[in-house]
Scaffold this motif. Sequence first.
Motif, mmCIF file in Angstrom:
data_model
loop_
_atom_site.group_PDB
_atom_site.id
_atom_site.type_symbol
_atom_site.label_atom_id
_atom_site.label_comp_id
_atom_site.label_asym_id
_atom_site.label_seq_id
_atom_site.Cartn_x
_atom_site.Cartn_y
_atom_site.Cartn_z
ATOM 1 N N LEU A 4 38.173 52.469 35.107
ATOM 2 C CA LEU A 4 38.102 51.755 33.841
ATOM 3 C C LEU A 4 37.420 50.414 34.074
ATOM 4 O O LEU A 4 37.830 49.646 34.942
ATOM 5 N N VAL A 5 36.355 50.161 33.328
ATOM 6 C CA VAL A 5 35.617 48.908 33.460
ATOM 7 C C VAL A 5 35.726 48.156 32.136
ATOM 8 O O VAL A 5 35.382 48.690 31.082
ATOM 9 N N VAL A 60 31.335 34.606 30.166
ATOM 10 C CA VAL A 60 32.135 35.146 31.259
ATOM 11 C C VAL A 60 31.236 35.237 32.480
ATOM 12 O O VAL A 60 30.168 35.842 32.428
ATOM 13 N N ALA A 61 31.669 34.608 33.562
ATOM 14 C CA ALA A 61 30.913 34.618 34.817
ATOM 15 C C ALA A 61 31.666 35.460 35.847
ATOM 16 O O ALA A 61 32.787 35.911 35.606
ATOM 17 N N ASP A 62 31.049 35.663 37.004
ATOM 18 C CA ASP A 62 31.689 36.428 38.071
ATOM 19 C C ASP A 62 33.002 35.787 38.474
ATOM 20 O O ASP A 62 33.158 34.579 38.439
ATOM 21 N N GLY A 63 33.922 36.604 38.834
ATOM 22 C CA GLY A 63 35.210 36.097 39.305
ATOM 23 C C GLY A 63 36.406 36.811 38.735
ATOM 24 O O GLY A 63 37.276 37.164 39.457
ATOM 25 N N PRO A 64 36.565 37.117 37.493
ATOM 26 C CA PRO A 64 35.813 36.527 36.383
ATOM 27 C C PRO A 64 36.328 35.138 36.023
ATOM 28 O O PRO A 64 37.517 34.861 36.105
ATOM 29 N N ALA A 89 46.396 34.052 29.372
ATOM 30 C CA ALA A 89 47.450 34.984 28.964
ATOM 31 C C ALA A 89 46.901 36.110 28.098
ATOM 32 O O ALA A 89 47.247 37.281 28.285
ATOM 33 N N ALA A 90 46.021 35.788 27.149
ATOM 34 C CA ALA A 90 45.488 36.801 26.240
ATOM 35 C C ALA A 90 44.597 37.801 26.967
ATOM 36 O O ALA A 90 44.662 39.002 26.699
ATOM 37 N N VAL A 91 43.751 37.319 27.874
ATOM 38 C CA VAL A 91 42.862 38.224 28.604
ATOM 39 C C VAL A 91 43.689 39.158 29.487
ATOM 40 O O VAL A 91 43.440 40.364 29.534
ATOM 41 N N GLY A 96 44.251 43.552 31.056
ATOM 42 C CA GLY A 96 44.794 43.800 32.386
ATOM 43 C C GLY A 96 44.058 43.042 33.473
ATOM 44 O O GLY A 96 44.425 43.108 34.642
ATOM 45 N N GLU A 97 43.005 42.307 33.098
ATOM 46 C CA GLU A 97 42.216 41.530 34.054
ATOM 47 C C GLU A 97 42.867 40.163 34.276
ATOM 48 O O GLU A 97 43.269 39.509 33.322
#
Length: 113
Positions: A4-5, A60-64, A89-91, A96-97
């Motif tokens: 899942l991405v 949104v950058a790498d890391g994220p 918290a929302a993300v 799940g990230e």
Amino acid sequence: MAELVIGPDVIAAVAAQATLATPGVLRLEPGVAELIGGWGRAARQQVLGMARAASTGVTVADGPVVRVSVSVTGRAADVGQAVQRAVAAAVEAGTGESLAGVEVSIVDIVMAP
């Protein structure tokens, strides 16, 4: 098992919603690069009849790492910290990230009369 991405546009949309729901945030503010890139994206989406999730002012950058540019009312530091907590918290709840960071840029402060 399938992987899942969660795409950066989804993370940006969740972050934008959380930011706008934070007390003291007046609006999200696009950066110069986002304004220029947004023209092409908007034209493409209009031609294809696609609706775009509202994420202006969020990248949104790498890391994220999520970067948010906002205009606020009230104490900027307090609102900025509240945005950081709300977005993280929302993300995590919505995707799940776990984020490596939330960077908030206060680009305007509107003082109440």
